[in-house]
Design a protein around this motif. Structure first.
Motif, PDB file in Angstrom:
ATOM      1  N   VAL A  27       0.847  -1.178   0.080  1.00 41.02           N
ATOM      2  CA  VAL A  27      -0.058   0.030   0.138  1.00 41.02           C
ATOM      3  C   VAL A  27       1.025   1.217  -0.135  1.00 41.02           C
ATOM      4  CG1 VAL A  27      -1.586   1.394   1.477  1.00 41.02           C
ATOM      5  CG2 VAL A  27      -1.973  -1.092   0.948  1.00 41.02           C
ATOM      6  N   ILE A  28       1.969   1.446   0.873  1.00 45.36           N
ATOM      7  CA  ILE A  28       2.945   2.539   1.145  1.00 45.36           C
ATOM      8  C   ILE A  28       3.427   2.455  -0.671  1.00 45.36           C
ATOM      9  CG2 ILE A  28       4.862   3.524   1.985  1.00 45.36           C
ATOM     10  CD1 ILE A  28       4.049   2.148   4.717  1.00 45.36           C
ATOM     11  N   SER A  29       3.800   1.452  -1.178  1.00 47.26           N
ATOM     12  CA  SER A  29       4.555   1.573  -2.363  1.00 47.26           C
ATOM     13  C   SER A  29       3.798   2.123  -3.356  1.00 47.26           C
ATOM     14  CB  SER A  29       4.930   0.083  -2.864  1.00 47.26           C
ATOM     15  OG  SER A  29       6.126  -0.271  -1.811  1.00 47.26           O
ATOM     16  N   ASN A  30       2.290   1.726  -3.557  1.00 48.35           N
ATOM     17  CA  ASN A  30       1.301   2.442  -4.395  1.00 48.35           C
ATOM     18  C   ASN A  30       1.196   3.862  -4.031  1.00 48.35           C
ATOM     19  OD1 ASN A  30      -0.885   1.915  -6.367  1.00 48.35           O
ATOM     20  ND2 ASN A  30      -2.083   2.303  -4.696  1.00 48.35           N
ATOM     21  N   ASN A  31       1.079   4.153  -2.704  1.00 50.42           N
ATOM     22  CA  ASN A  31       0.790   5.663  -2.535  1.00 50.42           C
ATOM     23  C   ASN A  31       1.956   6.430  -2.932  1.00 50.42           C
ATOM     24  OD1 ASN A  31      -1.291   5.149  -1.103  1.00 50.42           O
ATOM     25  ND2 ASN A  31      -0.313   4.972   0.960  1.00 50.42           N
ATOM     26  N   GLY A 109       7.025   5.837   6.905  1.00 52.21           N
ATOM     27  CA  GLY A 109       6.217   4.920   7.125  1.00 52.21           C
ATOM     28  C   GLY A 109       6.816   3.670   6.563  1.00 52.21           C
ATOM     29  N   LEU A 110       7.416   3.787   5.164  1.00 51.94           N
ATOM     30  CA  LEU A 110       8.311   2.706   4.885  1.00 51.94           C
ATOM     31  C   LEU A 110       9.103   2.158   5.614  1.00 51.94           C
ATOM     32  CD1 LEU A 110       7.899   0.814   2.093  1.00 51.94           C
ATOM     33  CD2 LEU A 110       9.478   2.355   1.126  1.00 51.94           C
ATOM     34  N   ALA A 111       9.918   3.051   6.189  1.00 50.11           N
ATOM     35  CA  ALA A 111      11.262   2.683   6.932  1.00 50.11           C
ATOM     36  C   ALA A 111      10.667   2.000   8.456  1.00 50.11           C
ATOM     37  CB  ALA A 111      12.063   3.848   7.318  1.00 50.11           C
ATOM     38  N   LYS A 112       9.498   2.615   8.851  1.00 47.69           N
ATOM     39  CA  LYS A 112       9.026   1.960  10.010  1.00 47.69           C
ATOM     40  C   LYS A 112       8.702   0.792   9.773  1.00 47.69           C
ATOM     41  CE  LYS A 112       5.201   2.889  13.166  1.00 47.69           C
ATOM     42  NZ  LYS A 112       4.202   3.803  13.895  1.00 47.69           N
ATOM     43  N   ASN A 113       7.941   0.374   8.662  1.00 44.86           N
ATOM     44  CA  ASN A 113       7.249  -0.951   8.265  1.00 44.86           C
ATOM     45  C   ASN A 113       8.283  -1.972   8.018  1.00 44.86           C
ATOM     46  OD1 ASN A 113       4.878  -2.416   7.950  1.00 44.86           O
ATOM     47  ND2 ASN A 113       5.628  -2.559   5.731  1.00 44.86           N
ATOM     48  N   GLN A 114       9.474  -1.603   7.777  1.00 44.82           N
ATOM     49  CA  GLN A 114      10.710  -2.452   7.212  1.00 44.82           C
ATOM     50  C   GLN A 114      10.978  -2.914   8.726  1.00 44.82           C
ATOM     51  OE1 GLN A 114      11.697  -3.585   4.248  1.00 44.82           O
ATOM     52  NE2 GLN A 114      12.676  -5.010   5.642  1.00 44.82           N
ATOM     53  N   LEU A 115      11.221  -1.968   9.582  1.00 41.30           N
ATOM     54  CA  LEU A 115      11.791  -2.499  11.137  1.00 41.30           C
ATOM     55  C   LEU A 115      10.575  -3.461  11.848  1.00 41.30           C
ATOM     56  CD1 LEU A 115      12.923   1.062  12.260  1.00 41.30           C
ATOM     57  CD2 LEU A 115      14.389  -1.077  11.614  1.00 41.30           C
ATOM     58  N   TYR A 116       9.461  -3.052  11.615  1.00 41.81           N
ATOM     59  CA  TYR A 116       8.410  -3.822  12.162  1.00 41.81           C
ATOM     60  C   TYR A 116       8.443  -5.329  11.563  1.00 41.81           C
ATOM     61  CZ  TYR A 116       3.509  -5.483  12.869  1.00 41.81           C
ATOM     62  OH  TYR A 116       2.447  -6.106  13.286  1.00 41.81           O
TER      63      TYR A 116
END
Length: 140
Positions: A27-31, A109-116
Motif C-alpha cells: 500500500v505504501i509503495s502504491n502511495n 512509514g516505509l522505513a517504520k514498516n521495514q523495521l516492524y
C-alpha cells in the motif's frame, strides 16, 4: 504435535502480523508511485488497532476483562480473528490537484514498516527455533 505448534497463538499472531506488514508495504509503495497522480487518495493499512480490540486491550496495552453482571445479559461473543484492512484517506487534500500523498510521511512509514517486518521475522524464527529445541530435546 506439529498441528499444535502451527495452531499456537504466537504462531498465529506473528503470521497475521507478517501478512499485515507485507500488505502495508504494498500500500505504501502504491502511495509513493502515485505521488504525482491528480485526485489520488492515499491508503493505509489498519491491523494493530483491530488486533488490540480482538485481544481486548485498552490504549495503554492493559487487558480489559469483560464480565456478565446478570444472567439475562447477552453473552459476550469473542470476535473472530482479525486481518489487516486497507483504508483510503479521502478526508484530506495536500495540493490543488486533490492528491493527499506526502512523500516524506510515506517514506518514514516505509522505513517504520521495514523495521516492524524485520522484528516480526526475527521473532517468528526464534519461536520456530524454540519449538525445534523442544521437539528434539528428548532425542539422543
Amino acid at each position: 504435535m506439529l498441528e499444535q505448534i502451527m495452531n499456537s497463538s504466537n504462531f498465529d499472531y506473528l503470521g497475521r502480523g507478517l501478512a499485515a506488514a507485507t500488505m502495508r508495504h504494498e500500500v505504501i509503495s502504491n502511495n509513493i508511485a502515485n505521488v504525482n497522480t491528480p485526485n489520488f487518495k492515499r491508503s493505509a493499512v489498519n491491523f494493530e488497532d483491530l488486533l488490540a480490540k480482538e485481544l481486548h486491550l485498552d490504549n495503554d496495552g492493559r487487558r480489559l476483562d469483560m464480565v456478565r453482571t446478570h444472567d439475562r445479559h447477552l453473552p459476550m461473543a469473542l470476535p473472530g480473528k482479525v486481518h489487516a484492512v486497507i483504508e483510503e484517506d479521502g478526508t484530506t487534500t495536500m495540493r490543488v490537484d486533490n492528491n493527499n500523498v506526502d512523500i516524506d510521511i510515506e517514506m518514514a512509514g516505509l522505513a517504520k514498516n521495514q523495521l516492524y517486518y524485520n522484528a516480526m521475522t526475527t521473532e517468528l524464527g526464534s519461536f520456530i527455533n524454540r519449538m525445534k529445541g523442544v521437539i528434539t530435546s528428548g532425542q539422543s
